[in-house]
Structures are given as C-alpha cells and as structure tokens.
Design an enzyme around this catalytic site. Structure first.
Site, PDB file in Angstrom:
ATOM      1  N   LYS A 198       0.715  -1.137  -0.015  1.00  0.00           N
ATOM      2  CA  LYS A 198       0.074  -0.052  -0.026  1.00  0.00           C
ATOM      3  C   LYS A 198       0.830   1.134   0.040  1.00  0.00           C
ATOM      4  O   LYS A 198       0.708   2.102  -0.879  1.00  0.00           O
ATOM      5  CB  LYS A 198      -0.934  -0.127   1.121  1.00  0.00           C
TER       6      LYS A 198
ATOM      7  N   ASP B  38      -6.557   0.742   0.612  1.00  0.00           N
ATOM      8  CA  ASP B  38      -6.569   0.989   1.913  1.00  0.00           C
ATOM      9  C   ASP B  38      -7.735   0.709   2.503  1.00  0.00           C
ATOM     10  O   ASP B  38      -8.652  -0.089   1.779  1.00  0.00           O
ATOM     11  CB  ASP B  38      -6.268   2.627   2.300  1.00  0.00           C
TER      12      ASP B  38
END
Length: 284
Positions: A182, A201
């Site tokens: 991420k 996310d």
C-alpha cells in the site's frame, strides 16, 4: 444552513428519486431520454421500502466491461482531479507521511508533518536519529513506537543503500522498513506517476467489496482482483477517487447512499437506502 430550512429527504415512494436518478443519468452519460430504455444505466426506480436482499442472478456480472466503464465514468464525474491528501514536497516526505497514516487519519498526519519536516528537513536528518527521539513528535498519530522504528529504519536504508533518494520501483521500496504494497503504491503512483499496483487502504477495501469488484478480504488479493478489471491507465486515479468517495459518502457506518451517484448501480447488502435489489455478501 439558514434557520428553519430542513435538508431535503428522499421521497418514501421512490418517485422523486426516480426523477433524480434520470437527471443523474443525463449528467453522467449525456442521454437526454431517447433510447433510454435500452441504456445500461437505467434501472427501475423502485420504492426503497420494497427493495429486498437476494442472491445475485446468474446472468449478473459485476465486473463486466460495461459496468466497470460506468463506475469509472461516475467516479470521474464526482472526483475528476483528486490526488493524495497527504501534504508533502518530495518523495521522502510522502513516504514518511504514508507510514504515519497507518491506523490514523490524513488530517491528523497533516497536523504533525509540517513541524516534523521543519525539525528534520532531510532524510539524512532522520537517519541520524534514534527511534526514541522521534516518538514524541509523532505520538498523536498512534502506534508511535513502531512508526518511529520504521521511519528511522527507512531513512537509514535510503541513505546507506540508495544514495539518499527514495527508490522508484516496487522491489526496492518493499525492502524499506515499514513499507508494504500500500505504502509503495502511494509513493510510486502519487510521486513518480508509476502504476505498478493499486493502493488498497480501508476505503478501497470497503468500497470494492460493496461494488462487488472483489469478494476477498485480504488486501493483496483485493489488489489483484482490481488490477484484473480496472484499466492500468486508471489505477492511480481510481484509487484516489475511491478513497475520496469513502471519505465523502461511502462511510463504513451509515453511508450516504441517497446522495451517491453510484446508487442505482450499487447492490451492496449494507446500503442504508436503495432503489435496486441488494445482493447477499456484497458488503464491507
């Protein structure tokens, strides 16, 4: 809001909303009505109280090219020019801010980083620290001990192994302490403009499941699912748009479905209001 003026509420009959959905369709697709009965976007404006939850029909393909295209068009309508909300001036500042944003909010991180980068202007300044020296500066972002170790460790590796420059490829970024896919995707997409993956996310996780773009819970698997159906040239913008959508409308609790431009093509089981059938399992 002026005193005495109440916010508009959706009509219980669904009739008013049906008119509004048609207006949305015109805004998004430019269809003024001719041939609208055959349009992909037109769905019956059923009364919300009569819409139930059922298993999706076998003929329904939530990741069909037509549906993906419609989702992307509506996101473009809602969030045409959005980007990362984390304040930064270079790749290092973005990397630090992204590490600090874990289990925190961008608003909180943006309150912390200006003073932090003023106190430690360069990656070399961070590399000279012991993690304990950083803890007080980032305490309000939560998990400050682990984050301090990650930031200092990343700084030392960037200085010692990458000449003081944040690497611009996935493999090298993933060697930095505190950096998983991420964080690496945020840096690569936002700073370097490289679409090597898709940011997943909490917002992307939730909304991708509600839109039936994935059935997985694991972020890595969700990323792979999205990479298969979202065109690569849209990966960076799509992630930003979905993140903003999660902040503005599609909340984890009590999403504002009646105000959502995606409402009549979203069959999420946990919608708060719907003009279309909800599908079992399509939820955060």
């Amino acid at each position: 809001m002026p005193r005495g003026v109440m916010p508009r509420r959706p009509a219980k009959t669904g009739r008013h909303e049906g008119a509004r959905l048609n207006a949305r369709k015109v805004a998004v697709t430019g269809d003024s009505g001719k041939g609208a009965g055959r349009s992909f976007t037109k769905e019956p404006a059923l009364a919300p109280s009569k819409v139930g939850v059922s298993t999706a029909p076998k003929s329904y393909n939530p990741t069909s090219p037509e549906r993906i295209s419609e989702i992307l068009k509506r996101l473009d309508q809602l969030y045409p020019d959005v980007t990362c909300a984390l304040t930064h001036k270079d790749a290092w500042e973005l990397l630090v801010a992204t590490i600090l944003s874990a289990q925190s909010t961008d608003v909180r991180v943006n309150m912390v980083t200006p003073e932090l980068f003023k106190k430690y202007p360069t990656v070399q300044d961070f590399a000279k620290l012991e993690p304990q020296q950083l803890e007080a500066d980032i305490r309000s972002t939560g998990f400050f001990r682990n984050k301090s170790k990650s930031v200092v460790g990343a700084a030392r590796k960037v200085v010692n192994e990458f000449g003081g420059k944040v690497p611009d490829n996935m493999d090298d970024l993933l060697t930095l302490p505190g950096v998983a896919r991420k964080t690496a995707n945020v840096v690569l997409g936002t700073w370097f403009g490289k679409a090597e993956g898709l940011v997943v996310d909490t917002h992307v996780h939730r909304i991708s499941r509600r839109l039936e773009l994935t059935k997985n819970d694991d972020p890595k698997k969700i990323e792979q699912d999205l990479m298969r159906v979202i065109p690569r040239e849209k990966w960076i913008l799509f992630a930003h748009q979905v993140i903003w959508h999660g902040r503005k409308l599609c909340f984890a609790r009590s999403p504002k479905c009646a105000d959502c431009l995606l409402e009549n093509i979203c069959h999420a089981e946990d919608k708060t209001w719907s003009t279309v059938e909800r599908h079992k399992g399509a939820k955060a």
